[in-house]
Design an enzyme around this catalytic site. Sequence first.
Site, PDB file in Angstrom:
ATOM      1  N   TYR A  73     -17.217   6.489  -1.625  1.00  0.00           N
ATOM      2  CA  TYR A  73     -16.159   5.739  -0.925  1.00  0.00           C
ATOM      3  C   TYR A  73     -16.615   4.340  -0.501  1.00  0.00           C
ATOM      4  O   TYR A  73     -16.094   3.784   0.457  1.00  0.00           O
ATOM      5  CB  TYR A  73     -15.680   6.528   0.297  1.00  0.00           C
ATOM      6  CG  TYR A  73     -14.729   7.660  -0.028  1.00  0.00           C
ATOM      7  CD1 TYR A  73     -13.539   7.425  -0.716  1.00  0.00           C
ATOM      8  CD2 TYR A  73     -14.992   8.969   0.380  1.00  0.00           C
ATOM      9  CE1 TYR A  73     -12.646   8.454  -0.995  1.00  0.00           C
ATOM     10  CE2 TYR A  73     -14.101  10.006   0.100  1.00  0.00           C
ATOM     11  CZ  TYR A  73     -12.924   9.737  -0.589  1.00  0.00           C
ATOM     12  OH  TYR A  73     -12.035  10.756  -0.860  1.00  0.00           O
ATOM     13  N   HIS A  97      -8.932  14.584  -4.150  1.00  0.00           N
ATOM     14  CA  HIS A  97      -9.225  13.217  -4.610  1.00  0.00           C
ATOM     15  C   HIS A  97      -8.973  13.122  -6.107  1.00  0.00           C
ATOM     16  O   HIS A  97      -9.229  14.077  -6.837  1.00  0.00           O
ATOM     17  CB  HIS A  97     -10.695  12.874  -4.342  1.00  0.00           C
ATOM     18  CG  HIS A  97     -11.155  11.647  -5.099  1.00  0.00           C
ATOM     19  ND1 HIS A  97     -10.956  10.372  -4.617  1.00  0.00           N
ATOM     20  CD2 HIS A  97     -11.754  11.510  -6.312  1.00  0.00           C
ATOM     21  CE1 HIS A  97     -11.430   9.501  -5.514  1.00  0.00           C
ATOM     22  NE2 HIS A  97     -11.920  10.162  -6.546  1.00  0.00           N
ATOM     23  N   ARG A 118      -0.271  16.950  -2.831  1.00  0.00           N
ATOM     24  CA  ARG A 118      -0.238  16.543  -1.419  1.00  0.00           C
ATOM     25  C   ARG A 118       1.150  16.743  -0.818  1.00  0.00           C
ATOM     26  O   ARG A 118       1.292  17.116   0.353  1.00  0.00           O
ATOM     27  CB  ARG A 118      -0.674  15.078  -1.288  1.00  0.00           C
ATOM     28  CG  ARG A 118      -2.182  14.870  -1.504  1.00  0.00           C
ATOM     29  CD  ARG A 118      -2.506  13.397  -1.661  1.00  0.00           C
ATOM     30  NE  ARG A 118      -3.944  13.127  -1.735  1.00  0.00           N
ATOM     31  CZ  ARG A 118      -4.449  11.958  -2.115  1.00  0.00           C
ATOM     32  NH1 ARG A 118      -3.643  10.953  -2.455  1.00  0.00           N
ATOM     33  NH2 ARG A 118      -5.753  11.781  -2.149  1.00  0.00           N
ATOM     34  N   LYS A 148     -11.108  18.648  -1.553  1.00  0.00           N
ATOM     35  CA  LYS A 148     -11.830  18.281  -0.336  1.00  0.00           C
ATOM     36  C   LYS A 148     -12.053  19.521   0.539  1.00  0.00           C
ATOM     37  O   LYS A 148     -11.463  20.582   0.286  1.00  0.00           O
ATOM     38  CB  LYS A 148     -11.031  17.182   0.383  1.00  0.00           C
ATOM     39  CG  LYS A 148     -10.911  15.888  -0.449  1.00  0.00           C
ATOM     40  CD  LYS A 148     -10.068  14.829   0.254  1.00  0.00           C
ATOM     41  CE  LYS A 148      -9.977  13.556  -0.573  1.00  0.00           C
ATOM     42  NZ  LYS A 148      -9.157  12.503   0.104  1.00  0.00           N
ATOM     43  N   ASN A 150      -5.956  15.276   3.232  1.00  0.00           N
ATOM     44  CA  ASN A 150      -5.026  15.258   2.095  1.00  0.00           C
ATOM     45  C   ASN A 150      -5.526  16.026   0.864  1.00  0.00           C
ATOM     46  O   ASN A 150      -5.091  15.794  -0.252  1.00  0.00           O
ATOM     47  CB  ASN A 150      -4.576  13.827   1.767  1.00  0.00           C
ATOM     48  CG  ASN A 150      -5.706  12.920   1.323  1.00  0.00           C
ATOM     49  OD1 ASN A 150      -6.838  13.369   1.130  1.00  0.00           O
ATOM     50  ND2 ASN A 150      -5.402  11.647   1.152  1.00  0.00           N
ATOM     51  N   GLU A 203     -17.469   7.867 -11.083  1.00  0.00           N
ATOM     52  CA  GLU A 203     -17.493   8.992 -10.143  1.00  0.00           C
ATOM     53  C   GLU A 203     -18.059  10.263 -10.795  1.00  0.00           C
ATOM     54  O   GLU A 203     -18.814  11.000 -10.150  1.00  0.00           O
ATOM     55  CB  GLU A 203     -16.083   9.228  -9.590  1.00  0.00           C
ATOM     56  CG  GLU A 203     -15.626   8.067  -8.696  1.00  0.00           C
ATOM     57  CD  GLU A 203     -14.146   8.079  -8.341  1.00  0.00           C
ATOM     58  OE1 GLU A 203     -13.422   9.011  -8.782  1.00  0.00           O
ATOM     59  OE2 GLU A 203     -13.702   7.162  -7.624  1.00  0.00           O
ATOM     60  N   THR A 244      -1.161   8.902  -1.057  1.00  0.00           N
ATOM     61  CA  THR A 244      -2.296   9.106  -0.143  1.00  0.00           C
ATOM     62  C   THR A 244      -1.855   9.793   1.154  1.00  0.00           C
ATOM     63  O   THR A 244      -2.531  10.694   1.647  1.00  0.00           O
ATOM     64  CB  THR A 244      -2.955   7.742   0.173  1.00  0.00           C
ATOM     65  OG1 THR A 244      -3.334   7.127  -1.067  1.00  0.00           O
ATOM     66  CG2 THR A 244      -4.184   7.915   1.042  1.00  0.00           C
TER      67      THR A 244
HETATM   68  P1  DAT Z   1      -6.471   7.950  -2.416  1.00  0.00           P
HETATM   69  O1  DAT Z   1      -7.281   9.154  -1.972  1.00  0.00           O
HETATM   70  O2  DAT Z   1      -4.994   8.290  -2.514  1.00  0.00           O
HETATM   71  O3  DAT Z   1      -6.998   7.306  -3.680  1.00  0.00           O
HETATM   72  P2  DAT Z   1      -7.646   5.716  -0.977  1.00  0.00           P
HETATM   73  O4  DAT Z   1      -8.580   5.561  -2.121  1.00  0.00           O
HETATM   74  O5  DAT Z   1      -6.898   4.515  -0.519  1.00  0.00           O
HETATM   75  O6  DAT Z   1      -6.560   6.871  -1.252  1.00  0.00           O
HETATM   76  O7  DAT Z   1      -8.446   6.280   0.270  1.00  0.00           O
HETATM   77  C1  DAT Z   1      -9.398   7.290   0.101  1.00  0.00           C
HETATM   78  C2  DAT Z   1      -9.262   8.302   1.207  1.00  0.00           C
HETATM   79  O8  DAT Z   1      -9.528   7.673   2.470  1.00  0.00           O
HETATM   80  C3  DAT Z   1      -7.851   8.886   1.366  1.00  0.00           C
HETATM   81  O9  DAT Z   1      -7.601   9.951   0.477  1.00  0.00           O
HETATM   82  C4  DAT Z   1      -7.855   9.305   2.786  1.00  0.00           C
HETATM   83  C5  DAT Z   1      -8.691   8.223   3.474  1.00  0.00           C
HETATM   84  N1  DAT Z   1      -7.813   7.165   3.995  1.00  0.00           N
HETATM   85  C6  DAT Z   1      -7.240   6.161   3.293  1.00  0.00           C
HETATM   86  N2  DAT Z   1      -6.491   5.382   4.096  1.00  0.00           N
HETATM   87  C7  DAT Z   1      -6.595   5.912   5.329  1.00  0.00           C
HETATM   88  C8  DAT Z   1      -6.060   5.577   6.604  1.00  0.00           C
HETATM   89  N3  DAT Z   1      -5.270   4.516   6.765  1.00  0.00           N
HETATM   90  N4  DAT Z   1      -6.388   6.363   7.671  1.00  0.00           N
HETATM   91  C9  DAT Z   1      -7.204   7.422   7.518  1.00  0.00           C
HETATM   92  N5  DAT Z   1      -7.751   7.798   6.345  1.00  0.00           N
HETATM   93  C10 DAT Z   1      -7.452   7.054   5.280  1.00  0.00           C
HETATM   94 MG    MG Z   2      -8.800   6.272  -4.009  1.00  0.00          MG
END
Ligand code: DAT
Ligand code: MG
Length: 151
Positions: free
Chosen positions: A51, A117, A104, A11, A114, A128, A93
Site C-alpha cells: 500500500y 483487494h 463489497r 482481507k 471492505n 503485487e 471501495t
Molecule cells: P481499492 O481497495 O478499492 O483499490 P484504494 O486503492 O483507493 O481502494 O485504497 C486501498 C484501501 O485503503 C481500501 O480498500 C480501503 C482503504 N481506504 C481507502 N480510502 C480510505 C478512506 N478514505 N478511509 C479509510 N480507508 C480507506
Molecule cells: Mg487500490
Amino acid sequence: SEVEQSYIMIKPDGVQRGLVGEIISRFEKKGFLLKGLKLFQCPKELAQEHYKDLSERPFFPKLIEYITSGPVVCMAWEGAGVVASARKLIGATNPLQAEPGTIRGDLAVQTGRNVVHGSDSADNGKREIALWFKEGELAQWESVHTPWLIE
Ligand code: DAT
Ligand code: MG
C-alpha cells in the site's frame, strides 16, 4: 483484451467472517484461471510495501493494522481482461456505494472493512503478485474448461 494477471486478496475480515469460499467462487464461476492461492499472515513491512502509494494518507496506519490483524488469502487470477473485470466483481471501495451483486456491495458496509483487494492495473497485478508470491508458488496449468469459455 490481453491475457493478464490480477492479485486478489481476501482481507482479514473476509477470512474471520467465513467468506473465503463465497469470494473465491465468484472468480471461479466467472471463468478466470486460478494460478496461485495461499493463506498467509502478512508482516507489517509487506503490507506497507503493498500500500506504499497510500503511505501519506491519514488512514494509512489503521489500514496496515487491519491488513496485518489476521490471516489473508492471497490469490493470482489470470485471464483476458481479468484486472478490470475483477474490479467490477469487487465493486466500489466504499461498500455502501458498491452495487448489489458485487462482492463489497453484497458482503460489506465500511471502507475500512471492505473484505477484498484487487489490482487496479495489469502492471500493478504483476508487481503485487511478485510481492506476495515466491517463485514456485504459482502453478502452471491449463483448465479443461478453457475451450468452453474462450472460442
Ligand atoms: P481499492 O481497495 O478499492 O483499490 P484504494 O486503492 O483507493 O481502494 O485504497 C486501498 C484501501 O485503503 C481500501 O480498500 C480501503 C482503504 N481506504 C481507502 N480510502 C480510505 C478512506 N478514505 N478511509 C479509510 N480507508 C480507506
Ligand atoms: Mg487500490
